[in-house]
Design a protein around this motif. Structure first.
Motif, PDB file in Angstrom:
ATOM      1  N   ILE A  30       0.850  -1.197   0.000  1.00  0.00           N
ATOM      2  CA  ILE A  30       0.000   0.000   0.000  1.00  0.00           C
ATOM      3  C   ILE A  30       0.881   1.240   0.000  1.00  0.00           C
ATOM      4  O   ILE A  30       1.890   1.293   0.682  1.00  0.00           O
ATOM      5  CB  ILE A  30      -0.996   0.006   1.189  1.00  0.00           C
ATOM      6  CG1 ILE A  30      -1.803   1.304   1.191  1.00  0.00           C
ATOM      7  CG2 ILE A  30      -0.307  -0.224   2.517  1.00  0.00           C
ATOM      8  CD1 ILE A  30      -3.059   1.298   1.998  1.00  0.00           C
ATOM      9  N   ASP A  31       0.491   2.235  -0.845  1.00  0.00           N
ATOM     10  CA  ASP A  31       1.255   3.475  -0.934  1.00  0.00           C
ATOM     11  C   ASP A  31       0.301   4.590  -1.360  1.00  0.00           C
ATOM     12  O   ASP A  31      -0.837   4.329  -1.766  1.00  0.00           O
ATOM     13  CB  ASP A  31       2.390   3.318  -1.961  1.00  0.00           C
ATOM     14  CG  ASP A  31       3.594   4.208  -1.647  1.00  0.00           C
ATOM     15  OD1 ASP A  31       3.459   5.130  -0.819  1.00  0.00           O
ATOM     16  OD2 ASP A  31       4.663   3.985  -2.246  1.00  0.00           O
ATOM     17  N   ASP A  32       0.771   5.843  -1.274  1.00  0.00           N
ATOM     18  CA  ASP A  32      -0.093   6.951  -1.698  1.00  0.00           C
ATOM     19  C   ASP A  32       0.075   7.248  -3.181  1.00  0.00           C
ATOM     20  O   ASP A  32      -0.895   7.626  -3.849  1.00  0.00           O
ATOM     21  CB  ASP A  32       0.174   8.218  -0.865  1.00  0.00           C
ATOM     22  CG  ASP A  32       1.598   8.726  -0.985  1.00  0.00           C
ATOM     23  OD1 ASP A  32       2.511   7.904  -1.183  1.00  0.00           O
ATOM     24  OD2 ASP A  32       1.807   9.955  -0.878  1.00  0.00           O
ATOM     25  N   ILE A  33       1.305   7.100  -3.686  1.00  0.00           N
ATOM     26  CA  ILE A  33       1.582   7.499  -5.077  1.00  0.00           C
ATOM     27  C   ILE A  33       2.336   6.395  -5.802  1.00  0.00           C
ATOM     28  O   ILE A  33       3.265   5.811  -5.236  1.00  0.00           O
ATOM     29  CB  ILE A  33       2.458   8.787  -5.097  1.00  0.00           C
ATOM     30  CG1 ILE A  33       1.706   9.984  -4.519  1.00  0.00           C
ATOM     31  CG2 ILE A  33       2.940   9.109  -6.513  1.00  0.00           C
ATOM     32  CD1 ILE A  33       2.578  11.218  -4.298  1.00  0.00           C
TER      33      ILE A  33
ATOM     34  N   ASP B  47       4.394   6.649  -9.217  1.00  0.00           N
ATOM     35  CA  ASP B  47       4.801   7.599 -10.258  1.00  0.00           C
ATOM     36  C   ASP B  47       5.560   6.831 -11.352  1.00  0.00           C
ATOM     37  O   ASP B  47       4.955   6.368 -12.319  1.00  0.00           O
ATOM     38  CB  ASP B  47       5.634   8.716  -9.629  1.00  0.00           C
ATOM     39  CG  ASP B  47       5.974   9.829 -10.608  1.00  0.00           C
ATOM     40  OD1 ASP B  47       5.670   9.683 -11.804  1.00  0.00           O
ATOM     41  OD2 ASP B  47       6.543  10.854 -10.193  1.00  0.00           O
ATOM     42  N   SER B  48       6.864   6.646 -11.190  1.00  0.00           N
ATOM     43  CA  SER B  48       7.609   5.874 -12.190  1.00  0.00           C
ATOM     44  C   SER B  48       7.326   4.381 -12.064  1.00  0.00           C
ATOM     45  O   SER B  48       7.568   3.617 -13.002  1.00  0.00           O
ATOM     46  CB  SER B  48       9.112   6.105 -12.006  1.00  0.00           C
ATOM     47  OG  SER B  48       9.531   5.547 -10.776  1.00  0.00           O
ATOM     48  N   GLY B  49       6.818   3.961 -10.911  1.00  0.00           N
ATOM     49  CA  GLY B  49       6.575   2.535 -10.659  1.00  0.00           C
ATOM     50  C   GLY B  49       7.802   1.844 -10.086  1.00  0.00           C
ATOM     51  O   GLY B  49       7.743   0.656  -9.756  1.00  0.00           O
ATOM     52  N   GLY B  50       8.896   2.578  -9.939  1.00  0.00           N
ATOM     53  CA  GLY B  50      10.143   1.986  -9.443  1.00  0.00           C
ATOM     54  C   GLY B  50      10.007   1.430  -8.033  1.00  0.00           C
ATOM     55  O   GLY B  50      10.352   0.270  -7.781  1.00  0.00           O
ATOM     56  N   THR B  51       9.487   2.239  -7.132  1.00  0.00           N
ATOM     57  CA  THR B  51       9.328   1.813  -5.731  1.00  0.00           C
ATOM     58  C   THR B  51       8.514   0.528  -5.669  1.00  0.00           C
ATOM     59  O   THR B  51       8.881  -0.449  -5.017  1.00  0.00           O
ATOM     60  CB  THR B  51       8.594   2.926  -4.927  1.00  0.00           C
ATOM     61  OG1 THR B  51       9.335   4.136  -5.062  1.00  0.00           O
ATOM     62  CG2 THR B  51       8.440   2.565  -3.468  1.00  0.00           C
ATOM     63  N   LEU B  52       7.401   0.556  -6.399  1.00  0.00           N
ATOM     64  CA  LEU B  52       6.455  -0.557  -6.381  1.00  0.00           C
ATOM     65  C   LEU B  52       7.056  -1.844  -6.954  1.00  0.00           C
ATOM     66  O   LEU B  52       7.016  -2.903  -6.319  1.00  0.00           O
ATOM     67  CB  LEU B  52       5.253  -0.111  -7.218  1.00  0.00           C
ATOM     68  CG  LEU B  52       4.113  -1.061  -7.376  1.00  0.00           C
ATOM     69  CD1 LEU B  52       3.560  -1.381  -6.014  1.00  0.00           C
ATOM     70  CD2 LEU B  52       3.040  -0.423  -8.240  1.00  0.00           C
TER      71      LEU B  52
HETATM   72  C1  R5P Z   1       7.320   8.347  -1.760  1.00  0.00           C
HETATM   73  O1  R5P Z   1       7.550   8.855  -0.684  1.00  0.00           O
HETATM   74  C2  R5P Z   1       5.922   8.046  -2.219  1.00  0.00           C
HETATM   75  O2  R5P Z   1       5.112   7.612  -1.164  1.00  0.00           O
HETATM   76  C3  R5P Z   1       5.954   7.003  -3.325  1.00  0.00           C
HETATM   77  O3  R5P Z   1       6.510   5.808  -2.800  1.00  0.00           O
HETATM   78  C4  R5P Z   1       6.761   7.477  -4.506  1.00  0.00           C
HETATM   79  O4  R5P Z   1       6.360   8.763  -4.904  1.00  0.00           O
HETATM   80  C5  R5P Z   1       6.608   6.511  -5.662  1.00  0.00           C
HETATM   81  O5  R5P Z   1       7.381   6.982  -6.719  1.00  0.00           O
HETATM   82  P1  R5P Z   1       7.896   6.012  -7.864  1.00  0.00           P
HETATM   83  O6  R5P Z   1       6.705   5.246  -8.385  1.00  0.00           O
HETATM   84  O7  R5P Z   1       8.474   6.962  -8.893  1.00  0.00           O
HETATM   85  O8  R5P Z   1       8.942   5.110  -7.274  1.00  0.00           O
END
Ligand code: R5P
Length: 310
Positions: free
Chosen positions: A215-218, A220-225
């Protein structure tokens, strides 16, 4: 009460109006030849309780400027009260000074919205709750977790589920979901070496044989996920699904998600899904229209909004 929308998320604005049983207010939001924004409110708003629905999503600067100009138009048309309804609040990730000589863009944007003439703000899953305090006007930060947990209950066998935060910063959010689902919690300890890149270091908790729910708020690039999903599968998780409020999904993020080992990515419609998102085989969008519509209704009736989450 009257509800208007800019161009960022008309589908959500229409769904909100559908819930409220109201027509979407008539307004023109278009461009001059040089791309300056032109707004014209095409119905009387004098003395009205006005809600302007606009996510400050990509193209962020255009959508932000549309919101500011719409608020200005409402103020000059003698609306009684103007609420900026911002399902996705952009610029939220620059909410403090991580180093010298850097801006706090979230505060600047809060100032702009206030100066334009908003009386209230209604938003959803702010990147950091403290951003509420950047506004000196009443700001309601709604939580998507009740919608997300309902969807989990409808689609997953909770016996084997483990909720996972993809980084240490998201633990509070993950704990809220784990509590609602009565599930265990694990944490991916992510270290980000450079802006825009992420590196997974460690999984805190035993995820062997578990169906993991990130679970996360954003996204974006999908890298974290995708990196977190990879780390969990490497540690023996049976499957990884992600529930993320704001599907920013910029650049090649959709391709990254579709070619990843993620079973499913569930996002909300806080940002209007692109056709690429709609046709992705492992991305599903759930609606926030009822939640935001009910919050608008309660704001207008001067009723409690926080009791939506009891
Ligand atoms: C970071 O603190 C946010 O909660 C998200 O994990 C982050 O913005 C995700 O970014 P991305 O998809 O680019 O890794």
């Amino acid at each position: 009460m009257k509800v208007f929308a800019g161009n960022s998320n008309r589908l959500l604005a229409e769904a909100i109006c559908n819930y409220l049983n109201l027509p979407l207010g008539k307004a023109t939001v278009r461009r001059f030849a040089d791309q300056e924004i032109f707004v014209e409110i095409q119905e009387n708003v004098r003395g009205e309780d006005v809600f302007v629905v606009q996510s400050t999503s990509f193209p962020t600067n255009d959508h932000l400027m549309e919101l500011l100009i719409m608020i200005d138009a409402m103020r000059r048309s003698s609306a009684r009260r103007i609420t900026a309804v911002i399902p996705y609040f952009g610029y939220a990730r620059q909410d403090r000074k991580p180093g010298p000589r850097t801006p706090i863009s979230a505060k600047l944007v809060a100032n702009l919205i206030t100066e334009a003439g908003a009386d209230r703000v209604l938003t959803l899953d702010l990147h950091a709750g403290q951003i509420q305090g950047f506004f000196d006007i009443p700001t309601d930060n709604l939580y998507a977790v009740p919608i997300l947990s309902r969807d989990v209950k409808e689609n997953y066998d909770l016996k084997n589920v483990m909720v996972v935060s993809p980084d240490v910063g998201g633990v509070v959010r993950a704990r809220a979901l784990a509590k609602r689902l009565d599930c265990q919690l694990a944490i991916v300890d992510k270290r980000r070496e450079r802006a825009g890149e992420s590196e997974v270091m460690n999984v805190i908790g035993d995820v062997t044989g578990k169906d993991c729910l990130l679970i996360d708020d954003i996204v974006d690039s999908g890298g974290t996920l995708c990196n977190a999903a990879e780390a969990l599968l490497n540690k023996g998780a049976t499957s990884v699904t992600a529930y993320i409020t704001h599907g920013v999904l910029s650049g090649g993020a959709v391709a990254r998600v579709t070619s990843s080992k993620l079973k499913e990515l569930v996002i909300t419609d806080s940002i209007q899904p692109t056709t690429a998102v709609q046709s992705a085989h492992n991305i599903r969008v759930i609606s926030t229209s009822t939640l935001i519509g009910e919050a608008i209704n309660r704001t207008s009736q001067e009723e409690s909004v926080s009791s939506l989450f009891d």
